[in-house]
Design an enzyme around this catalytic site. Structure first.
Site, mmCIF file in Angstrom:
data_model
loop_
_atom_site.group_PDB
_atom_site.id
_atom_site.type_symbol
_atom_site.label_atom_id
_atom_site.label_comp_id
_atom_site.label_asym_id
_atom_site.label_seq_id
_atom_site.Cartn_x
_atom_site.Cartn_y
_atom_site.Cartn_z
ATOM 1 N N ASP A 113 0.870 -1.182 0.000
ATOM 2 C CA ASP A 113 0.000 0.000 0.000
ATOM 3 C C ASP A 113 0.902 1.225 0.000
ATOM 4 O O ASP A 113 1.242 1.765 1.048
ATOM 5 C CB ASP A 113 -0.922 -0.022 1.228
ATOM 6 C CG ASP A 113 -1.877 1.161 1.266
ATOM 7 O OD1 ASP A 113 -1.843 1.982 0.336
ATOM 8 O OD2 ASP A 113 -2.644 1.276 2.240
ATOM 9 N N HIS A 114 1.323 1.648 -1.192
ATOM 10 C CA HIS A 114 2.289 2.738 -1.339
ATOM 11 C C HIS A 114 1.677 3.905 -2.092
ATOM 12 O O HIS A 114 0.814 3.726 -2.957
ATOM 13 C CB HIS A 114 3.516 2.248 -2.125
ATOM 14 C CG HIS A 114 4.598 1.697 -1.274
ATOM 15 N ND1 HIS A 114 5.915 2.068 -1.412
ATOM 16 C CD2 HIS A 114 4.570 0.806 -0.274
ATOM 17 C CE1 HIS A 114 6.658 1.420 -0.539
ATOM 18 N NE2 HIS A 114 5.853 0.632 0.174
ATOM 19 N N GLY A 126 5.251 3.126 8.904
ATOM 20 C CA GLY A 126 5.332 3.865 7.654
ATOM 21 C C GLY A 126 6.732 4.223 7.194
ATOM 22 O O GLY A 126 7.721 4.040 7.901
ATOM 23 N N GLU A 127 6.781 4.754 5.948
ATOM 24 C CA GLU A 127 8.015 5.250 5.354
ATOM 25 C C GLU A 127 7.764 6.636 4.771
ATOM 26 O O GLU A 127 6.699 6.921 4.221
ATOM 27 C CB GLU A 127 8.513 4.319 4.240
ATOM 28 C CG GLU A 127 8.829 2.901 4.686
ATOM 29 C CD GLU A 127 7.650 1.956 4.450
ATOM 30 O OE1 GLU A 127 6.677 2.360 3.771
ATOM 31 O OE2 GLU A 127 7.700 0.836 4.970
ATOM 32 N N ASN A 179 6.203 7.633 1.303
ATOM 33 C CA ASN A 179 4.752 7.647 1.135
ATOM 34 C C ASN A 179 4.064 8.729 1.955
ATOM 35 O O ASN A 179 3.071 9.311 1.522
ATOM 36 C CB ASN A 179 4.166 6.295 1.546
ATOM 37 C CG ASN A 179 4.723 5.151 0.734
ATOM 38 O OD1 ASN A 179 4.738 5.206 -0.484
ATOM 39 N ND2 ASN A 179 5.199 4.118 1.408
#
Length: 343
Positions: free
Chosen positions: A37-38, A104-105, A108
């Site tokens: 999911d990006h 997260g990251e 994104n």
């Protein structure tokens, strides 16, 4: 028996082609599927960013497979929205949907314009999001004021069977932290000694539920092609955390990928042209203690052409010949062995 699943990388492949590949995977004998999911791909060369939640509805409606997604609530997504999305899928497809909730990251999350918090704050925010999502799935009205804010939220459509909330972990420390709340664990292929630590830390801390492993695979008919594909698609991802958490653009990952050697690639991706040897290598990882393995073929097709088509002609559904070939190879050479692996 080990569950063998098919991983859908929305960063790399057109969503219609992923849907077709997942349908083919079910017909070939895969037991399950999952997806990323990006907002953005890891590399400019990957070139896609389909919306996972739209795709999940289509995949659940057109297959009988259980499906899951890896999601990061708290910044790009408000936790109440994730609770609503998960509840709706679980209500429509009982017992077939799970969601893994991570911190997260930046690649994104930066799109909101908010600051990118330090890891400790992101972990604390995740815990708040998990509490909010669980309470909403339990039918409670939720008001919360902390690292996330919720005002009198309530889900009006609840599933009979709540979706599992899975903990995604790369490091043993994260696996231990997730054990207090997660219904199961998902991680990615790493050296066996690291995977053993991830499993042990989760179980020693009281972690419950199934253990799931996503394996990055670069399979091609020749060793040279398999390595070239791994380099083209995955070079920027071999660094892992904390680098992968903090870079904010695909271009930044590509810049780092220029300095990656072959040894580093082989540590992050199972690069092979021999199906029998590939089956043995994946089996060794699964035998560490995993209940399910999800295969991610990192090779992709060239970008579709922009050629004009006659308006009266039917629109062709995009397919991935590369993924089709991988699914067919896996059905013949990987699935029979992997489904028999025991820890």
């Amino acid at each position: 028996m080990t569950i063998v699943g098919f991983h859908n990388s929305h960063e790399q492949v057109h969503p219609a082609a992923l849907l077709a590949a997942t349908q083919r995977a079910e017909q070939a004998g895969f037991d399950a599927a999952m997806c990323s999911d990006h907002w953005a791909p890891w590399s400019v060369r990957q070139g896609h960013s389909g919306f996972a939640w739209t795709w999940l509805g289509a995949a659940l409606a057109t297959t009988g497979l259980p499906l899951g997604a890896v999601n990061a609530p708290g910044q790009r997504y408000h936790p109440a929205i994730i609770a609503q999305a998960a509840a709706t899928l679980a209500a429509m497809f009982p017992g077939r949907f799970w969601v893994a909730l991570g911190s997260g990251e930046n690649v994104n999350e930066h799109i909101t314009g908010g600051r990118w918090p330090a890891k400790a704050e992101r972990d604390a925010r995740l815990r708040e999001c998990v509490e909010v999502i669980r309470a909403l799935l339990d039918g409670e009205e939720v008001t919360h004021d902390g690292l996330v804010t919720v005002d009198r939220a309530k889900l009006w459509t609840l599933p009979d069977t709540k979706p599992l909330l899975i903990g995604p972990a790369v490091t043993p420390a994260t696996a231990r932290a997730h054990a207090s709340w997660a219904d199961g664990l998902v991680t990615v292929n790493q050296p066996p000694e690291v995977l053993e630590q991830v499993v042990q830390e989760y179980r020693d801390a009281g972690g419950r539920g199934a253990l799931n492993l996503q394996v990055h695979v670069s399979w091609a008919p020749s060793a040279e092609t398999a390595l070239a594909v791994a380099r083209d698609q995955m070079a920027g991802q071999v660094f892992g955390p904390p680098v992968a958490w903090d870079l904010d653009t695909p271009e930044a990952f590509d810049s780092l990928g220029q300095h990656v050697g072959d040894d580093a690639l082989h540590r992050s991706v199972l690069v092979d042209h021999d199906p029998a040897r590939l089956a043995d290598r994946i089996s060794e990882l699964v035998a560490i203690g995993f209940d399910a393995v999800y295969l991610h073929q990192v090779a992709t097709d060239p970008a579709p052409s922009d050629e004009k088509h006659d308006d009266a002609a039917p629109t062709r559904t995009p397919r991935s010949a590369t993924l089709d070939a991988f699914v067919d190879m896996a059905a013949e050479h990987l699935l029979p062995q992997l489904k028999q692996v025991t820890a």
